[in-house]
Enzyme design. Structure first.
Site, PDB file in Angstrom:
ATOM      1  N   HIS A 100       0.841  -1.204   0.000  1.00  0.00           N
ATOM      2  CA  HIS A 100       0.000   0.000   0.000  1.00  0.00           C
ATOM      3  C   HIS A 100       0.877   1.255   0.000  1.00  0.00           C
ATOM      4  O   HIS A 100       0.603   2.224  -0.706  1.00  0.00           O
ATOM      5  CB  HIS A 100      -0.870   0.065   1.258  1.00  0.00           C
ATOM      6  CG  HIS A 100      -1.832  -1.080   1.411  1.00  0.00           C
ATOM      7  ND1 HIS A 100      -1.706  -2.040   2.390  1.00  0.00           N
ATOM      8  CD2 HIS A 100      -2.949  -1.418   0.725  1.00  0.00           C
ATOM      9  CE1 HIS A 100      -2.703  -2.903   2.305  1.00  0.00           C
ATOM     10  NE2 HIS A 100      -3.480  -2.555   1.305  1.00  0.00           N
ATOM     11  N   GLY A 114      -2.262  -1.470  -7.247  1.00  0.00           N
ATOM     12  CA  GLY A 114      -1.099  -2.351  -7.313  1.00  0.00           C
ATOM     13  C   GLY A 114      -1.262  -3.400  -8.406  1.00  0.00           C
ATOM     14  O   GLY A 114      -2.369  -3.882  -8.647  1.00  0.00           O
TER      15      GLY A 114
HETATM   16  P1  AMP Z   1      -6.325  -3.815  -0.587  1.00  0.00           P
HETATM   17  O1  AMP Z   1      -6.177  -3.065   0.706  1.00  0.00           O
HETATM   18  O2  AMP Z   1      -5.889  -5.240  -0.500  1.00  0.00           O
HETATM   19  O3  AMP Z   1      -7.656  -3.620  -1.240  1.00  0.00           O
HETATM   20  O4  AMP Z   1      -5.278  -3.146  -1.584  1.00  0.00           O
HETATM   21  C1  AMP Z   1      -5.272  -1.764  -1.839  1.00  0.00           C
HETATM   22  C2  AMP Z   1      -4.308  -1.499  -2.964  1.00  0.00           C
HETATM   23  O5  AMP Z   1      -3.009  -1.946  -2.623  1.00  0.00           O
HETATM   24  C3  AMP Z   1      -4.691  -2.251  -4.257  1.00  0.00           C
HETATM   25  O6  AMP Z   1      -4.478  -1.392  -5.356  1.00  0.00           O
HETATM   26  C4  AMP Z   1      -3.731  -3.400  -4.280  1.00  0.00           C
HETATM   27  O7  AMP Z   1      -3.436  -3.879  -5.562  1.00  0.00           O
HETATM   28  C5  AMP Z   1      -2.499  -2.772  -3.656  1.00  0.00           C
HETATM   29  N1  AMP Z   1      -1.608  -3.791  -3.112  1.00  0.00           N
HETATM   30  C6  AMP Z   1      -1.929  -4.794  -2.258  1.00  0.00           C
HETATM   31  N2  AMP Z   1      -0.856  -5.590  -2.034  1.00  0.00           N
HETATM   32  C7  AMP Z   1       0.162  -5.086  -2.783  1.00  0.00           C
HETATM   33  C8  AMP Z   1       1.531  -5.457  -2.990  1.00  0.00           C
HETATM   34  N3  AMP Z   1       2.060  -6.513  -2.389  1.00  0.00           N
HETATM   35  N4  AMP Z   1       2.257  -4.718  -3.839  1.00  0.00           N
HETATM   36  C9  AMP Z   1       1.726  -3.639  -4.466  1.00  0.00           C
HETATM   37  N5  AMP Z   1       0.450  -3.221  -4.294  1.00  0.00           N
HETATM   38  C10 AMP Z   1      -0.324  -3.937  -3.473  1.00  0.00           C
END
Ligand code: AMP
Length: 294
Positions: free
Chosen positions: A36, A146
């Protein structure tokens, strides 16, 4: 850093922003990790003002999934975001976001039900709907996602294109731990030992990516039947390994997310989803996804 808990306070905050300033938006479900934060840092570099949202979106969970259990730590998230000098955090309650019995959702007629959508029926429609709503509320110039969630990123780009939305969609590479495991809030369900075991699937994916790249270097292209058999071999390796159950492993055309008929470097992406079974008494299964652009 402003903490905004209602649409009204967000609107108030947004209306005070100088219209010449570039506003970036990073939507999250919280329990923040370096993945994030890489998005937040990129957003900060490329804009004048950054708004982050934290909302565990019920619409994208299906019955029996981990909505209640999903890890949450608002206090720590706010500490991290304030250190990064984020301008505002939008943390709406569920009732701020949805009214009861709303029958409107955003869908992708085919891709919402494929790959991750096949085993998580509400997932992508829930994501598209909440992102559309958040975009209306935040009204940013750019939004950040991401590549870890590859299909999600693809669908957001499709939605923005299909609905003529004037927002730039930016992405950032997957952030991994020192062993290579992609960071995810759901990794909190795994012990350190389980995390070490779980990286096996990514290692197999990386080995397949390398093999395909090397073959394509020699012959320009890997034909459809050879591609299928290499995918099958990797799938079996992962499936036969203790702890793992494959959900899907596919090689797709990056432009369309259709199955790649053959493989050429620079045009494909490997997507993988597995169920990892934990060592505890309940034999909990944690679903992990990963991908490599090749
Ligand atoms: P989430 O909180 O899981 O909904 O993720 C929020 C954002 O963080 C989304 O755009 C995800 O793709 C990104 N994200 C989650 N894990 C990763 C990671 N390991 N590397 C890069 N971006 C990430």
């Amino acid at each position: 850093m402003k903490i905004l808990r209602s649409k009204k306070s967000l609107k108030g905050f947004r209306s005070l922003v100088d219209p010449s300033k570039k506003v970036a938006f990073v939507p999250t479900m919280g329990y923040l990790h370096e993945g994030h934060l890489s998005l937040v840092r990129k957003a900060k570099r490329q804009s004048d003002l950054v708004i982050v949202s934290i909302f565990v979106n019920p619409l994208q969970f299906s019955p029996g999934e981990d909505l209640e259990k999903y890890p949450r730590d608002e206090k720590n998230d706010l500490k991290i975001l304030s250190k990064l000098d984020v301008d505002a955090v939008f943390i709406p309650e569920q009732k701020e976001m949805y009214f009861e019995k709303s029958q409107i959702i955003v869908t992708h007629k085919t891709l919402s039900k494929k790959y991750c959508g096949a085993s998580r029926p509400n997932f992508f429609d829930g994501i598209l709907t909440v992102v559309l709503k958040l975009l209306h509320m935040v009204n940013p110039h750019a939004i950040y996602f991401g590549k870890k969630d590859y299909q999600q990123l693809f669908l957001i780009r499709e939605m923005v294109r299909a609905l003529d939305m004037e927002v730039a969609v930016h992405s950032a590479p997957t952030v991994r731990d020192k062993n290579g495991l992609a960071l995810s809030s759901r990794n909190a369900y795994l012990s350190d030992r389980e995390k070490e075991q779980a990286v096996f699937a990514y290692r197999q994916l990386a080995a397949l990516a390398l093999e395909l790249k090397n073959l394509a270097k020699k012959n320009k292209e890997v034909g459809g039947s050879q591609l299928k058999s290499l995918l099958f071999k990797t799938q079996k390796k992962i499936d036969d390994y203790p702890h793992f159950r494959i959900d899907y492993l596919v090689c797709l055309d990056r432009k369309t997310l259709d199955d790649a008929k053959s493989f050429r470097s620079g045009k494909a992406v490997l997507l993988l989803a597995v169920y990892f079974s934990c060592e505890d008494k309940e034999k909990r299964e944690v679903r992990l996804i990963d991908n490599i652009e090749i």
